[in-house]
Design a protein around this motif. Structure first.
Motif: not given
Length: 224
Positions: A2, A7, A11, A14-15, A42-43, A70
Protein backbone atom coordinates in the motif's frame (compact mmCIF):
# COMPACT_ATOMS: atom_id res chain seq x y z
CA UNK A 1 2.46 -2.70 -0.99
CA UNK A 2 0.00 0.00 0.00
CA UNK A 3 1.51 3.31 -1.08
CA UNK A 4 -1.47 5.63 -1.13
CA UNK A 5 -1.89 7.70 2.04
CA UNK A 6 -5.55 6.82 2.45
CA UNK A 7 -4.87 3.12 1.87
CA UNK A 8 -2.22 3.14 4.61
CA UNK A 9 -4.57 4.91 7.02
CA UNK A 10 -7.30 2.39 6.25
CA UNK A 11 -4.88 -0.50 6.81
CA UNK A 12 -3.80 0.89 10.19
CA UNK A 13 -7.39 1.27 11.37
CA UNK A 14 -8.44 -2.12 10.02
CA UNK A 15 -5.53 -3.90 11.70
CA UNK A 16 -6.34 -2.35 15.06
CA UNK A 17 -3.19 -3.47 16.92
CA UNK A 18 0.08 -2.03 15.61
CA UNK A 19 3.41 -3.68 16.58
CA UNK A 20 5.98 -1.21 17.89
CA UNK A 21 9.53 -2.58 17.82
CA UNK A 22 13.19 -2.01 17.04
CA UNK A 23 16.31 -4.16 17.36
CA UNK A 24 19.93 -3.52 16.30
CA UNK A 25 20.18 -6.92 14.58
CA UNK A 26 18.76 -6.81 11.06
CA UNK A 27 18.00 -10.52 10.94
CA UNK A 28 16.04 -10.31 14.20
CA UNK A 29 14.07 -7.37 12.82
CA UNK A 30 13.29 -9.23 9.63
CA UNK A 31 12.18 -12.29 11.60
CA UNK A 32 9.93 -10.26 13.90
CA UNK A 33 8.40 -8.19 11.10
CA UNK A 34 7.73 -11.28 8.98
CA UNK A 35 6.19 -13.13 11.93
CA UNK A 36 3.87 -10.19 12.58
CA UNK A 37 2.97 -9.93 8.89
CA UNK A 38 2.27 -13.66 8.66
CA UNK A 39 -0.04 -13.29 11.66
CA UNK A 40 -1.93 -10.51 9.89
CA UNK A 41 -0.15 -7.43 11.28
CA UNK A 42 1.08 -6.03 7.98
CA UNK A 43 1.44 -2.50 9.38
CA UNK A 44 4.54 -2.34 11.56
CA UNK A 45 6.05 0.60 13.44
CA UNK A 46 9.86 0.47 13.54
CA UNK A 47 11.06 2.84 16.26
CA UNK A 48 13.98 5.17 15.70
CA UNK A 49 15.95 4.24 18.80
CA UNK A 50 19.60 3.37 19.18
CA UNK A 51 22.66 3.95 17.05
CA UNK A 52 22.25 2.68 13.52
CA UNK A 53 18.45 2.36 13.70
CA UNK A 54 17.92 4.23 10.43
CA UNK A 55 20.34 1.94 8.59
CA UNK A 56 18.65 -1.19 9.94
CA UNK A 57 15.28 0.21 8.87
CA UNK A 58 16.54 1.00 5.37
CA UNK A 59 17.88 -2.54 4.91
CA UNK A 60 14.70 -4.08 6.31
CA UNK A 61 12.57 -1.93 4.00
CA UNK A 62 14.61 -3.04 0.98
CA UNK A 63 14.24 -6.66 2.06
CA UNK A 64 10.47 -6.51 2.34
CA UNK A 65 10.09 -4.55 -0.88
CA UNK A 66 11.43 -7.70 -2.54
CA UNK A 67 10.37 -10.52 -0.23
CA UNK A 68 6.91 -9.40 0.94
CA UNK A 69 5.61 -6.15 -0.57
CA UNK A 70 2.41 -6.47 1.49
CA UNK A 71 4.33 -5.29 4.58
CA UNK A 72 3.70 -1.62 5.41
CA UNK A 73 6.66 -0.30 7.40
CA UNK A 74 6.36 2.92 9.36
CA UNK A 75 8.90 4.91 11.37
CA UNK A 76 8.28 5.64 15.06
CA UNK A 77 9.88 7.88 17.70
CA UNK A 78 10.37 10.60 15.08
CA UNK A 79 10.81 14.05 16.65
CA UNK A 80 12.26 16.23 13.86
CA UNK A 81 11.80 16.87 10.15
CA UNK A 82 15.26 15.73 8.92
CA UNK A 83 14.82 12.34 10.57
CA UNK A 84 11.32 12.03 9.12
CA UNK A 85 12.70 12.82 5.66
CA UNK A 86 15.46 10.23 6.08
CA UNK A 87 13.01 7.46 6.96
CA UNK A 88 10.56 8.43 4.22
CA UNK A 89 13.39 8.37 1.68
CA UNK A 90 14.23 4.86 2.88
CA UNK A 91 10.70 3.53 2.53
CA UNK A 92 8.61 4.57 5.53
CA UNK A 93 4.90 4.57 4.63
CA UNK A 94 3.77 6.28 7.83
CA UNK A 95 5.47 8.32 10.56
CA UNK A 96 4.75 8.28 14.29
CA UNK A 97 6.22 10.48 17.01
CA UNK A 98 6.08 10.98 20.77
CA UNK A 99 5.37 14.68 20.28
CA UNK A 100 3.83 17.09 17.80
CA UNK A 101 6.24 18.85 15.42
CA UNK A 102 4.69 21.04 12.68
CA UNK A 103 7.82 20.68 10.53
CA UNK A 104 7.43 16.90 10.53
CA UNK A 105 3.80 17.35 9.48
CA UNK A 106 4.91 19.51 6.54
CA UNK A 107 7.46 16.94 5.35
CA UNK A 108 4.91 14.15 5.58
CA UNK A 109 2.11 16.13 3.95
CA UNK A 110 4.34 17.10 1.04
CA UNK A 111 4.90 13.41 0.25
CA UNK A 112 1.39 12.23 1.24
CA UNK A 113 2.69 10.18 4.18
CA UNK A 114 0.41 9.76 7.22
CA UNK A 115 1.79 11.41 10.36
CA UNK A 116 0.61 10.39 13.84
CA UNK A 117 2.15 12.73 16.43
CA UNK A 118 2.03 12.08 20.15
CA UNK A 119 -0.49 14.32 21.89
CA UNK A 120 -1.84 14.35 25.45
CA UNK A 121 -4.29 17.27 25.55
CA UNK A 122 -7.32 18.37 23.50
CA UNK A 123 -5.37 21.45 22.37
CA UNK A 124 -2.47 19.36 21.07
CA UNK A 125 -4.89 17.00 19.34
CA UNK A 126 -6.67 19.92 17.71
CA UNK A 127 -3.37 21.42 16.53
CA UNK A 128 -2.37 18.06 15.03
CA UNK A 129 -5.66 17.85 13.15
CA UNK A 130 -5.20 21.37 11.82
CA UNK A 131 -1.85 20.17 10.45
CA UNK A 132 -3.58 17.37 8.56
CA UNK A 133 -3.03 14.45 10.94
CA UNK A 134 -5.79 11.89 10.38
CA UNK A 135 -4.82 9.57 13.25
CA UNK A 136 -3.37 11.16 16.38
CA UNK A 137 -1.22 9.10 18.71
CA UNK A 138 -2.41 9.44 22.31
CA UNK A 139 0.85 9.37 24.26
CA UNK A 140 1.50 8.31 26.87
CA UNK A 141 -1.89 6.65 26.68
CA UNK A 142 -2.32 5.56 30.28
CA UNK A 143 -0.76 8.63 31.86
CA UNK A 144 -2.81 10.95 29.62
CA UNK A 145 -6.00 9.62 31.13
CA UNK A 146 -6.68 6.27 29.47
CA UNK A 147 -10.05 5.31 27.99
CA UNK A 148 -11.90 7.90 30.08
CA UNK A 149 -9.81 10.64 28.49
CA UNK A 150 -10.67 9.29 25.04
CA UNK A 151 -14.40 9.39 25.85
CA UNK A 152 -14.08 12.93 27.17
CA UNK A 153 -12.28 14.13 24.04
CA UNK A 154 -14.60 12.42 21.56
CA UNK A 155 -17.64 14.01 23.16
CA UNK A 156 -16.98 17.49 21.75
CA UNK A 157 -14.57 16.24 19.02
CA UNK A 158 -16.29 13.16 17.51
CA UNK A 159 -14.26 13.41 14.29
CA UNK A 160 -11.01 12.71 16.14
CA UNK A 161 -9.19 9.42 15.51
CA UNK A 162 -6.93 8.36 18.38
CA UNK A 163 -4.32 5.60 18.62
CA UNK A 164 -2.96 5.17 22.17
CA UNK A 165 0.48 3.78 22.92
CA UNK A 166 1.38 3.17 26.55
CA UNK A 167 -1.14 1.85 29.03
CA UNK A 168 -2.48 -0.74 26.57
CA UNK A 169 -2.60 -4.35 27.73
CA UNK A 170 -3.40 -7.26 25.44
CA UNK A 171 -6.23 -8.48 27.64
CA UNK A 172 -9.89 -8.49 26.72
CA UNK A 173 -10.67 -6.02 29.50
CA UNK A 174 -8.02 -3.51 28.43
CA UNK A 175 -8.69 -3.74 24.70
CA UNK A 176 -12.44 -3.53 25.24
CA UNK A 177 -12.05 -0.45 27.41
CA UNK A 178 -9.95 1.33 24.78
CA UNK A 179 -12.01 0.36 21.73
CA UNK A 180 -15.33 0.94 23.46
CA UNK A 181 -14.05 4.40 24.34
CA UNK A 182 -13.59 5.06 20.61
CA UNK A 183 -9.95 4.57 19.62
CA UNK A 184 -9.31 3.43 16.04
CA UNK A 185 -6.16 1.41 16.86
CA UNK A 186 -3.63 0.79 19.61
CA UNK A 187 0.14 0.53 19.56
CA UNK A 188 1.77 -2.35 21.43
CA UNK A 189 5.42 -3.11 22.10
CA UNK A 190 6.65 -5.61 24.67
CA UNK A 191 3.20 -7.03 25.34
CA UNK A 192 2.85 -7.95 21.67
CA UNK A 193 6.48 -8.97 21.14
CA UNK A 194 7.44 -10.68 24.43
CA UNK A 195 11.08 -10.73 25.46
CA UNK A 196 11.02 -14.49 26.04
CA UNK A 197 9.97 -15.28 22.48
CA UNK A 198 12.41 -12.68 21.16
CA UNK A 199 15.36 -14.03 23.15
CA UNK A 200 14.56 -17.56 21.96
CA UNK A 201 14.22 -16.35 18.35
CA UNK A 202 10.91 -18.23 18.38
CA UNK A 203 9.36 -16.50 15.40
CA UNK A 204 6.68 -19.14 14.89
CA UNK A 205 5.68 -18.73 18.51
CA UNK A 206 5.63 -14.98 18.01
CA UNK A 207 3.42 -15.37 14.95
CA UNK A 208 0.91 -17.33 17.02
CA UNK A 209 1.02 -14.79 19.85
CA UNK A 210 0.41 -11.87 17.50
CA UNK A 211 -2.39 -13.73 15.72
CA UNK A 212 -4.14 -14.31 19.05
CA UNK A 213 -3.87 -10.60 19.88
CA UNK A 214 -5.33 -9.59 16.53
CA UNK A 215 -8.16 -12.09 16.87
CA UNK A 216 -8.94 -10.78 20.36
CA UNK A 217 -9.01 -7.22 19.06
CA UNK A 218 -11.34 -8.25 16.25
CA UNK A 219 -13.72 -9.93 18.71
CA UNK A 220 -13.69 -6.89 20.98
CA UNK A 221 -14.46 -4.66 18.00
CA UNK A 222 -17.25 -6.97 16.82
CA UNK A 223 -15.38 -7.94 13.65
CA UNK A 224 -14.75 -11.63 14.37
Amino acid sequence: MAKDRMAVLAALMDQGVIPVFQHPDLEVCIGVIQACADAGAKCFEFTNRGEGAAQVFAEAARHFARADPSVILGAGSIVDAPTAGLYIANGAKFVVGPLLNPDVAKVCNRQKIPYSPGCATPTEIGMAEELGCEIVKLFPGGSAGGPEFVKAVLGPMPWTRLMPTGGVELSEASLRAWFDAGVVAVGAGGALIPKGLLDARDFKGLEGHVRQALELARRVRGRA
